[in-house]
Scaffold this motif. Structure first.
Motif, PDB file in Angstrom:
ATOM      1  N   ARG A  40       0.842  -1.188   0.000  1.00 36.16           N
ATOM      2  CA  ARG A  40       0.000   0.000   0.000  1.00 36.16           C
ATOM      3  C   ARG A  40       0.879   1.240   0.000  1.00 36.16           C
ATOM      4  N   PRO A  41       0.335   2.399  -0.391  1.00 37.10           N
ATOM      5  CA  PRO A  41       1.133   3.638  -0.348  1.00 37.10           C
ATOM      6  C   PRO A  41       1.703   3.872   1.039  1.00 37.10           C
ATOM      7  N   GLY A  42       2.872   4.487   1.074  1.00 36.77           N
ATOM      8  CA  GLY A  42       3.562   4.701   2.342  1.00 36.77           C
ATOM      9  C   GLY A  42       4.457   3.542   2.710  1.00 36.77           C
ATOM     10  N   ARG A  43       4.715   2.647   1.716  1.00 42.80           N
ATOM     11  CA  ARG A  43       5.570   1.473   1.897  1.00 42.80           C
ATOM     12  C   ARG A  43       5.043   0.559   2.997  1.00 42.80           C
ATOM     13  N   TRP A  44       3.728   0.383   3.036  1.00 39.93           N
ATOM     14  CA  TRP A  44       3.117  -0.590   3.931  1.00 39.93           C
ATOM     15  C   TRP A  44       3.039  -1.938   3.235  1.00 39.93           C
ATOM     16  N   ILE A  45       3.365  -2.997   3.963  1.00 37.43           N
ATOM     17  CA  ILE A  45       3.286  -4.364   3.454  1.00 37.43           C
ATOM     18  C   ILE A  45       2.237  -5.131   4.259  1.00 37.43           C
ATOM     19  N   ASP A  46       1.310  -5.742   3.553  1.00 36.78           N
ATOM     20  CA  ASP A  46       0.285  -6.572   4.191  1.00 36.78           C
ATOM     21  C   ASP A  46       0.621  -8.047   3.985  1.00 36.78           C
ATOM     22  N   HIS A  47       0.146  -8.867   4.925  1.00 34.21           N
ATOM     23  CA  HIS A  47       0.279 -10.331   4.860  1.00 34.21           C
ATOM     24  C   HIS A  47       1.739 -10.787   4.975  1.00 34.21           C
ATOM     25  N   TRP A  48       2.537 -10.041   5.691  1.00 29.79           N
ATOM     26  CA  TRP A  48       3.927 -10.463   5.904  1.00 29.79           C
ATOM     27  C   TRP A  48       3.954 -11.656   6.850  1.00 29.79           C
ATOM     28  N   ASN A  49       4.622 -12.723   6.436  1.00 30.21           N
ATOM     29  CA  ASN A  49       4.731 -13.920   7.268  1.00 30.21           C
ATOM     30  C   ASN A  49       6.075 -14.594   7.002  1.00 30.21           C
ATOM     31  N   PRO A  50       7.123 -14.228   7.740  1.00 31.91           N
ATOM     32  CA  PRO A  50       8.449 -14.802   7.482  1.00 31.91           C
ATOM     33  C   PRO A  50       8.522 -16.296   7.750  1.00 31.91           C
ATOM     34  N   GLU A  51       7.560 -16.839   8.487  1.00 32.93           N
ATOM     35  CA  GLU A  51       7.556 -18.281   8.734  1.00 32.93           C
ATOM     36  C   GLU A  51       7.058 -19.061   7.511  1.00 32.93           C
ATOM     37  N   ASP A  52       6.463 -18.374   6.534  1.00 33.51           N
ATOM     38  CA  ASP A  52       6.049 -18.985   5.278  1.00 33.51           C
ATOM     39  C   ASP A  52       7.299 -19.150   4.414  1.00 33.51           C
ATOM     40  N   THR A  53       7.765 -20.380   4.272  1.00 36.54           N
ATOM     41  CA  THR A  53       9.031 -20.633   3.584  1.00 36.54           C
ATOM     42  C   THR A  53       9.021 -20.113   2.154  1.00 36.54           C
ATOM     43  N   ALA A  54       7.931 -20.315   1.448  1.00 32.94           N
ATOM     44  CA  ALA A  54       7.871 -19.860   0.057  1.00 32.94           C
ATOM     45  C   ALA A  54       7.985 -18.344  -0.032  1.00 32.94           C
ATOM     46  N   GLN A  55       7.258 -17.665   0.827  1.00 33.54           N
ATOM     47  CA  GLN A  55       7.325 -16.197   0.838  1.00 33.54           C
ATOM     48  C   GLN A  55       8.719 -15.714   1.219  1.00 33.54           C
ATOM     49  N   TRP A  56       9.294 -16.355   2.221  1.00 33.21           N
ATOM     50  CA  TRP A  56      10.597 -15.930   2.717  1.00 33.21           C
ATOM     51  C   TRP A  56      11.684 -16.132   1.658  1.00 33.21           C
ATOM     52  N   GLU A  57      11.700 -17.276   1.013  1.00 38.02           N
ATOM     53  CA  GLU A  57      12.749 -17.571   0.049  1.00 38.02           C
ATOM     54  C   GLU A  57      12.600 -16.775  -1.244  1.00 38.02           C
ATOM     55  N   SER A  58      11.379 -16.408  -1.602  1.00 36.17           N
ATOM     56  CA  SER A  58      11.181 -15.686  -2.862  1.00 36.17           C
ATOM     57  C   SER A  58      11.507 -14.199  -2.727  1.00 36.17           C
ATOM     58  N   VAL A  59      10.843 -13.498  -1.820  1.00 38.92           N
ATOM     59  CA  VAL A  59      11.087 -12.053  -1.688  1.00 38.92           C
ATOM     60  C   VAL A  59      11.331 -11.612  -0.251  1.00 38.92           C
ATOM     61  N   GLY A  60      10.911 -12.446   0.713  1.00 36.49           N
ATOM     62  CA  GLY A  60      10.970 -12.012   2.108  1.00 36.49           C
ATOM     63  C   GLY A  60      12.368 -11.737   2.613  1.00 36.49           C
ATOM     64  N   ARG A  61      13.312 -12.630   2.302  1.00 37.91           N
ATOM     65  CA  ARG A  61      14.669 -12.474   2.810  1.00 37.91           C
ATOM     66  C   ARG A  61      15.293 -11.164   2.317  1.00 37.91           C
ATOM     67  N   GLY A  62      15.115 -10.847   1.053  1.00 37.72           N
ATOM     68  CA  GLY A  62      15.683  -9.617   0.507  1.00 37.72           C
ATOM     69  C   GLY A  62      15.106  -8.378   1.160  1.00 37.72           C
ATOM     70  N   ILE A  63      13.793  -8.390   1.387  1.00 36.44           N
ATOM     71  CA  ILE A  63      13.151  -7.253   2.048  1.00 36.44           C
ATOM     72  C   ILE A  63      13.670  -7.110   3.471  1.00 36.44           C
ATOM     73  N   ALA A  64      13.757  -8.235   4.190  1.00 43.48           N
ATOM     74  CA  ALA A  64      14.215  -8.197   5.581  1.00 43.48           C
ATOM     75  C   ALA A  64      15.651  -7.692   5.670  1.00 43.48           C
ATOM     76  N   ARG A  65      16.507  -8.143   4.770  1.00 42.70           N
ATOM     77  CA  ARG A  65      17.911  -7.714   4.816  1.00 42.70           C
ATOM     78  C   ARG A  65      18.045  -6.224   4.521  1.00 42.70           C
TER      79      ARG A  65
END
Length: 478
Positions: A40-65
């Motif tokens: 969403r505007p303002g750099r808000w991220i919805d549905h963040w779940n780092p425990e979701d392996t697929a999400q984490w390996e695809s884009v989550g790790r890069g965002i977190a770093r």
């Protein structure tokens, strides 16, 4: 799974309810598929779940770093500002200010008092405003103590009350630790939290060392007979602006980050919260307290080594203490993983007590290099104790919760980490004030050092009795 977030700046919000894959899964299986990330505007991220392996390996790790890098930089500057007065206060008498020893100690210790107090509300502000938004604000608040410092120290007639107020503003830097650690906690999965938080903490702690190394050089280089003390604040302004811009441009807010007031209330009712806080005052409190007062101790005991001339500038070796303590902290966690946090904490207190006693006994020798070497050992032990005590917290709460990793236990442990970090920071005020009281009462620091030795012995015994000898806890490698 369709992803709508990348490392690029977020744009408009992605439609959430119209995802056909989610609708299909819901209607044919009892398990609802995790919704894709949405922005969403303002750099808000919805549905963040780092425990979701697929999400984490695809884009989550890069965002977190990416968020971790800018969090470390902002927290690093927070520690820099927090420790500015440890150097500035010692330099003021040479710059024409009429201050007695007690006043210098107050200028050194008041930032720790304010910073420790601010850590409590700061830990709840990330869920309220968003990690990116609060990093921008908390970094911006660092402009107040740096600019105010530059203004007030430019005139030797500035009243002590004004100096004390401006030094108190430096406490904003101490509060940054709590919000930074809280923010990074939400970004990483449980299996990687330890490493991420360790990097965040170590990067911040290094700010104390950098401040004590850079400031003496900057205020003396090309200064001639006077000191350019206002530069101690001005030089950090551009970096603070960079941190604000970096947070604005590259960090994110997580809608999933929620303040856990219930978890904090439950943690406050846990007796071990207060026991672990006491241990953390002894470890982290010793680190930040001695780091802030080390330049003053060197100036008093070995004035000829207070500032070593290198070319046209002066270098203070006091920065080595905070540097050694910061670098030692990760090893406390690593050793705790192998031998247990309580045993490593006991060893840390044993070394701290022994070395402090050695400092006291060897002061009459008047050997600066012996004094420096012993204090570096003290800083190393305190740094290791920081890591080991912090590592004890989730283990103790897990055992108290029956050994299960249930949500209630995890919430209490997470809340306890924030509260313990705040309470432990009060050691940064207590140690300088203990030394001040000793000097005002006896004209020296021997009484304070004896008190520190006694405190370390008591904390060692408490650690052994409660966490090593206890029949309920000793088998859990706490």
């Amino acid at each position: 799974m369709t992803q709508t977030v990348s490392s690029a700046p977020p744009q408009a919000a992605a439609p959430l309810a119209a995802d056909p894959s989610t609708t299909s899964t819901t209607s044919t299986t009892p398990t609802t598929a995790a919704p894709p990330l949405a922005t969403r505007p303002g750099r808000w991220i919805d549905h963040w779940n780092p425990e979701d392996t697929a999400q984490w390996e695809s884009v989550g790790r890069g965002i977190a770093r990416r968020n971790l890098r800018w969090s470390i930089f902002a927290e690093f500057l927070g520690f820099v500002v927090w420790q500015l007065w440890s150097i500035v206060a010692v330099a003021l008498p040479k710059a024409g200010f009429d201050l007695d020893t007690g006043q210098v100690f107050w200028l050194i210790s008041i930032p720790s008092l304010v910073g420790a107090t601010l850590r409590i509300p700061y830990s709840f502000l990330v869920p309220r405003f968003g990690g990116r938004n609060w990093t921008i604000v908390s970094a911006g608040l660092l402009l107040l103590p740096t600019i105010a410092l530059a203004v007030c120290v430019s005139n030797p007639e500035t009243p002590f009350g004004v100096l004390l107020l401006v030094a108190a503003l430096a406490g904003f830097g101490g509060g940054n630790f709590a919000s930074s650690m809280s923010n990074i906690t939400f970004f990483y999965p449980q299996r990687e939290k330890g490493w991420a938080l360790g990097l965040n903490a170590a990067g911040g702690n290094l700010g104390a060392s950098v401040a004590q190394f850079i400031v003496p050089i900057v205020i003396t280089i090309g200064a001639g007979a006077t000191l350019n003390v206002p530069l101690a604040g001005i030089i950090w302004v551009p970096l603070i602006l960079v941190a604000m811009f970096g947070a604005y441009r590259y960090m994110d807010n997580l809608s999933s980050a929620k303040a856990d007031f219930a978890g904090s209330a439950a943690a406050l009712r846990e007796p071990h919260l207060w026991m672990l806080s006491l241990l953390y005052i002894g470890t982290f409190g010793s680190f930040i307290g001695f780091a802030s007062v080390f330049p003053k101790l060197i100036a008093d005991q070995f004035p000829e080594f207070s500032a070593i001339s290198v070319g046209g500038a002066s270098v203070s070796l006091a920065f080595l203490g905070a540097l050694v303590g910061s670098l030692a902290r990760p090893y406390g966690g690593r050793l705790s993983d192998r031998f247990g946090g309580a045993r490593i904490t006991m060893a840390a207190f044993a070394v701290m007590g022994t070395v402090t006693l050695a400092v006291l006994l060897t002061l009459p020798v008047a050997s600066f290099w012996l004094f420096l070497g012993l204090f570096l050992l003290l800083f190393a032990a305190a740094g290791i104790g920081n890591g080991s005590t912090y590592r004890m917290v989730p283990v103790v709460f897990a055992v108290r919760g029956g050994g299960a990793g249930d949500v209630s236990t995890q919430r209490k442990a997470a809340a306890a980490l924030g509260l313990i970090s705040a309470i432990g920071a009060y050691g940064g005020f207590l140690i300088p004030q203990a030394l001040n009281l000793s000097f005002q009462s006896t004209g020296g620091y021997a009484a304070a050092f004896l008190g520190f030795v006694a405190a370390y012995v008591v904390l060692l015994v408490l650690t052994y009795v409660v966490y090593v000898r206890s029949s309920r806890l000793r088998d859990h490698k706490i």
